[in-house]
Scaffold this active site. Structure first.
Site, mmCIF file in Angstrom:
data_model
loop_
_atom_site.group_PDB
_atom_site.id
_atom_site.type_symbol
_atom_site.label_atom_id
_atom_site.label_comp_id
_atom_site.label_asym_id
_atom_site.label_seq_id
_atom_site.Cartn_x
_atom_site.Cartn_y
_atom_site.Cartn_z
ATOM 1 N N ARG A 232 0.973 -1.254 0.055
ATOM 2 C CA ARG A 232 -0.052 0.032 -0.020
ATOM 3 C C ARG A 232 0.808 1.165 0.017
ATOM 4 N NH1 ARG A 232 -1.125 3.770 3.219
ATOM 5 N NH2 ARG A 232 0.148 2.828 5.125
ATOM 6 N N CYS A 233 0.287 2.252 -0.636
ATOM 7 C CA CYS A 233 1.125 3.668 -0.502
ATOM 8 C C CYS A 233 -0.096 4.664 -0.468
ATOM 9 C CB CYS A 233 1.811 4.093 -1.747
ATOM 10 S SG CYS A 233 1.184 4.292 -3.360
ATOM 11 N N SER A 234 0.089 5.591 0.169
ATOM 12 C CA SER A 234 -0.859 6.511 0.621
ATOM 13 C C SER A 234 -1.269 7.637 -0.352
ATOM 14 C CB SER A 234 -0.460 7.538 1.938
ATOM 15 O OG SER A 234 -0.466 6.519 2.937
ATOM 16 N N THR A 235 -0.016 8.079 -1.257
ATOM 17 C CA THR A 235 -0.290 9.015 -2.244
ATOM 18 C C THR A 235 -0.063 8.607 -3.724
ATOM 19 O OG1 THR A 235 1.869 9.927 -1.949
ATOM 20 C CG2 THR A 235 0.088 10.893 -0.463
ATOM 21 N N GLN B 283 3.625 8.321 -4.677
ATOM 22 C CA GLN B 283 4.607 7.072 -4.639
ATOM 23 C C GLN B 283 4.411 6.245 -5.457
ATOM 24 O OE1 GLN B 283 2.617 7.055 -0.616
ATOM 25 N NE2 GLN B 283 4.318 7.686 0.571
#
Length: 190
Positions: free
Chosen positions: A11-14, A17
């Site tokens: 997972r990445c938040s933005t 990324q």
């Protein structure tokens, strides 16, 4: 000897990324240990503070269907940054007898020490998130107190729109030249 089937969760938040580092490291880990990756679940641009994430939900559904024997994550905070939600996920995986391995923290939740470490790290992750949130709120309040206007800067192109329209330019030409929407043009011309 049977090869252990594993699932990878990243997972990445933005959207700035990317997931390549996480995926590549987890694939190398699995290969080095002779593990068969049967599923890869990716949540891209989604905060770890959210309890509901499409790939995470799908992974948990697959876990209930016993499609894999173990879950690999790059770091525990990729799975979740809310302590309560993270502990619920870990409990659910444990009840299914599906251990979680966190590559960066170097622990395996199939062991008692691994579960203790995971609990402490989950609490620290939630604490870190709250500290960041407090800093952001304090920064915004400070900026407002110092007269800083927040948000997108106003273009204030009303006069230019009127001049271009009087010169005979079409809405489309004005839109293209000033990079504003037809609705904004119409608003300025009322």
């Amino acid at each position: 000897m049977k090869i252990k089937k594993v699932a990878i969760y990243v997972r990445c938040s933005t959207v700035q990324q990317n997931l390549d580092i996480q995926i590549n490291d987890l694939r190398k880990y699995a290969e080095a240990r002779g593990l068969e990756i049967v599923s890869e679940f990716s949540d891209f641009g989604i905060s770890g503070a959210k309890d509901r994430r499409p790939a995470l939900d799908q992974m948990m559904k697959s876990a209930c269907q016993r499609k894999f024997d173990c879950v690999l994550v790059w770091r525990l905070d990729r799975l979740g940054r809310n302590t309560k939600h993270l502990l619920m996920l870990l409990d659910e995986l444990e009840s299914l007898q599906i251990p979680l391995v966190s590559l960066q923290e170097g622990f395996d939740l199939s062991t008692p020490i691994g579960r203790v470490v995971a609990t402490v790290l989950a609490a620290l992750s939630a604490f870190e998130r709250e500290i960041i949130k407090e800093r952001v709120v304090a920064g915004i309040q400070n900026a407002k107190a110092n007269g800083k206007k927040l948000g997108r800067p106003s273009l204030n192109l009303e006069q230019e729109v009127r001049v271009l329209r009087v010169e005979g330019h079409t809405f489309r030409e004005i839109q293209s030249k000033l990079k504003i929407s037809p609705g904004t043009i119409a608003k300025y011309l009322k």
